[in-house]
Design a protein around this motif. Structure first.
Motif, short mmCIF file in Angstrom:
data_model
loop_
_atom_site.label_atom_id
_atom_site.label_comp_id
_atom_site.label_asym_id
_atom_site.label_seq_id
_atom_site.Cartn_x
_atom_site.Cartn_y
_atom_site.Cartn_z
N GLY A 135 41.92 -62.12 73.12
CA GLY A 135 42.44 -62.48 73.78
C GLY A 135 41.13 -63.25 74.70
O GLY A 135 41.73 -63.91 75.36
N VAL A 185 44.15 -65.35 76.35
CA VAL A 185 45.31 -64.72 76.13
C VAL A 185 45.40 -63.20 76.65
O VAL A 185 44.50 -62.37 75.71
N ASN A 186 46.28 -62.61 77.28
CA ASN A 186 46.21 -60.89 77.66
C ASN A 186 46.47 -60.27 76.05
O ASN A 186 47.73 -60.54 75.42
N ALA A 223 47.15 -65.00 68.71
CA ALA A 223 46.21 -65.68 70.12
C ALA A 223 46.33 -67.30 70.41
O ALA A 223 46.33 -67.57 71.45
N LEU A 228 50.01 -68.25 70.88
CA LEU A 228 50.30 -68.42 71.96
C LEU A 228 49.48 -69.36 72.37
O LEU A 228 50.05 -69.80 74.21
N ALA A 229 48.54 -69.73 72.63
CA ALA A 229 47.11 -69.73 73.52
C ALA A 229 48.08 -71.53 73.38
O ALA A 229 48.49 -72.53 74.60
N PHE A 256 51.32 -71.65 75.54
CA PHE A 256 51.04 -71.70 77.75
C PHE A 256 49.87 -72.95 77.96
O PHE A 256 50.49 -73.64 78.95
N GLU A 284 51.91 -70.16 81.49
CA GLU A 284 52.36 -69.22 81.31
C GLU A 284 53.30 -69.08 81.49
O GLU A 284 53.92 -68.14 82.63
N TYR A 319 57.34 -67.95 70.50
CA TYR A 319 55.92 -66.97 69.43
C TYR A 319 56.96 -67.75 68.78
O TYR A 319 55.82 -67.27 67.23
#
Length: 129
Positions: free
Chosen positions: A25, A30-31, A96, A99-100, A103, A108, A116
């Motif tokens: 993350g 990414v959270n 991650a 996802l990045a 985003f 986001e 995803y």
């Protein structure tokens, strides 16, 4: 219901270092809780999970269910299918990274999170009259 959330939170916390949620993350902005939630949803935290039932013929592997669509791109970084199946931390880092990418290209938002698994659908062309 509260005990389920407490148990899940405890499991996520205890497995966070093993699955590298915090590290991945931080590296990809990414959270970590989002990463953990995705991996739980995708595989119930099963490192050896495999899904061969995708309608498009692709396969999902490992903790975060990395789709085979990504394999050619990952091979350029020296990441093999075997790596994704056996290295939960690497699998989390790839998750991650995906996802990045979502985003970065689409913002986001929940559409990026949903993509995803499903990818982004192209808008149908609209005919002008």
């Amino acid at each position: 219901m509260k005990w389920i959330l407490a148990t899940l939170t405890l499991f996520i916390t205890s497995s966070a270092s093993a699955f590298c949620f915090n590290e991945a993350g931080e590296k990809f902005n990414v959270n970590p809780r989002l990463l953990a939630a995705i991996c739980f949803t995708e595989s119930s935290f099963r490192v050896d999970a495999v899904n061969k039932n995708n309608s498009d013929g692709t396969v999902d592997n490992g903790l975060c269910q990395i789709n085979s669509w990504w394999y050619p791109k990952l091979e350029k970084f020296g990441i093999s299918v075997s790596d994704l199946k056996t290295d939960a931390c690497l699998n989390t880092h790839v998750s991650a990274w995906i996802l990045a990418q979502n985003f970065k290209t689409h913002g986001e938002n929940w559409n990026s999170v949903g993509a995803y698994n499903a990818g982004f659908k192209k808008e149908p062309s609209r005919c002008k009259k």
